[in-house]
Design a protein around this motif. Structure first.
Motif, PDB file in Angstrom:
ATOM      1  N   ARG A  25      32.967  28.141  35.120  1.00 34.06           N
ATOM      2  CA  ARG A  25      34.065  27.275  34.680  1.00 34.06           C
ATOM      3  C   ARG A  25      33.536  26.015  33.992  1.00 34.06           C
ATOM      4  NH1 ARG A  25      39.416  27.797  35.916  1.00 34.06           N
ATOM      5  NH2 ARG A  25      38.842  29.305  37.493  1.00 34.06           N
TER       6      ARG A  25
ATOM      7  N   ASP B 198      40.200  33.856  36.845  1.00 28.47           N
ATOM      8  CA  ASP B 198      40.374  33.938  38.289  1.00 28.47           C
ATOM      9  C   ASP B 198      38.996  34.245  38.874  1.00 28.47           C
ATOM     10  OD1 ASP B 198      41.216  34.234  40.879  1.00 28.47           O
ATOM     11  OD2 ASP B 198      42.156  36.189  40.551  1.00 28.47           O
ATOM     12  N   LEU B 199      38.363  33.235  39.444  1.00 30.99           N
ATOM     13  CA  LEU B 199      36.992  33.376  39.930  1.00 30.99           C
ATOM     14  C   LEU B 199      36.902  33.629  41.428  1.00 30.99           C
ATOM     15  CD1 LEU B 199      35.344  30.548  37.793  1.00 30.99           C
ATOM     16  CD2 LEU B 199      35.343  33.003  37.360  1.00 30.99           C
ATOM     17  N   THR B 200      38.034  33.940  42.069  1.00 33.06           N
ATOM     18  CA  THR B 200      37.985  34.234  43.504  1.00 33.06           C
ATOM     19  C   THR B 200      37.498  35.664  43.687  1.00 33.06           C
ATOM     20  OG1 THR B 200      40.307  34.895  43.448  1.00 33.06           O
ATOM     21  CG2 THR B 200      39.830  32.618  44.062  1.00 33.06           C
ATOM     22  N   PRO B 201      36.645  35.894  44.706  1.00 30.78           N
ATOM     23  CA  PRO B 201      36.149  37.255  44.935  1.00 30.78           C
ATOM     24  C   PRO B 201      37.262  38.187  45.402  1.00 30.78           C
ATOM     25  CG  PRO B 201      34.949  35.624  46.258  1.00 30.78           C
ATOM     26  CD  PRO B 201      36.044  34.910  45.574  1.00 30.78           C
ATOM     27  N   ARG B 202      37.198  39.413  44.973  1.00 29.71           N
ATOM     28  CA  ARG B 202      38.185  40.448  45.358  1.00 29.71           C
ATOM     29  C   ARG B 202      37.658  41.202  46.573  1.00 29.71           C
ATOM     30  NH1 ARG B 202      42.653  39.888  41.984  1.00 29.71           N
ATOM     31  NH2 ARG B 202      41.892  39.197  39.990  1.00 29.71           N
ATOM     32  N   ARG B 203      38.588  41.667  47.422  1.00 32.83           N
ATOM     33  CA  ARG B 203      38.182  42.477  48.580  1.00 32.83           C
ATOM     34  C   ARG B 203      38.601  43.890  48.412  1.00 32.83           C
ATOM     35  NH1 ARG B 203      38.277  39.218  54.057  1.00 32.83           N
ATOM     36  NH2 ARG B 203      37.302  37.364  53.270  1.00 32.83           N
TER      37      ARG B 203
END
Length: 89
Positions: free
Chosen positions: A29, A84-89
């Motif tokens: 970012r 969207d830089l949040t990790p995916r599960r």
């Protein structure tokens, strides 16, 4: 024959370089916004400086150069903002 002057390109180049290094270090970012700012700075320099001082920023006509660098900077900033830089599960 003398070599052409590079002009004020060196003002924007370090900002872009910092963005590339930040991306390499994983700060996506920050890197995106820094590179967008560097492109915006280059566009402003191309707009306000005469051709004799613009040097390396001169590629085509002033209008095309400013529009191209400005739009690349704006698009890069919008893309960076929308990541969207949040990790995916």
């Amino acid at each position: 024959m003398t070599a052409p002057r590079l002009g004020w390109w060196w003002v924007a180049a370090p900002v872009l370089f910092v963005g590339v290094v930040a991306f390499w270090l994983g700060h996506v970012r920050f890197a995106g916004f820094t590179m967008a700012a560097g492109l915006g700075l280059a566009a402003v320099l191309r707009l306000v400086l005469p051709n004799a001082l613009s040097g390396g920023l001169v590629v085509r006509s002033r209008l095309v150069d400013v529009f191209t660098m400005g739009m690349f900077g704006l698009v890069l900033a919008v893309i960076t903002y929308s990541l969207d830089l949040t990790p995916r599960r």
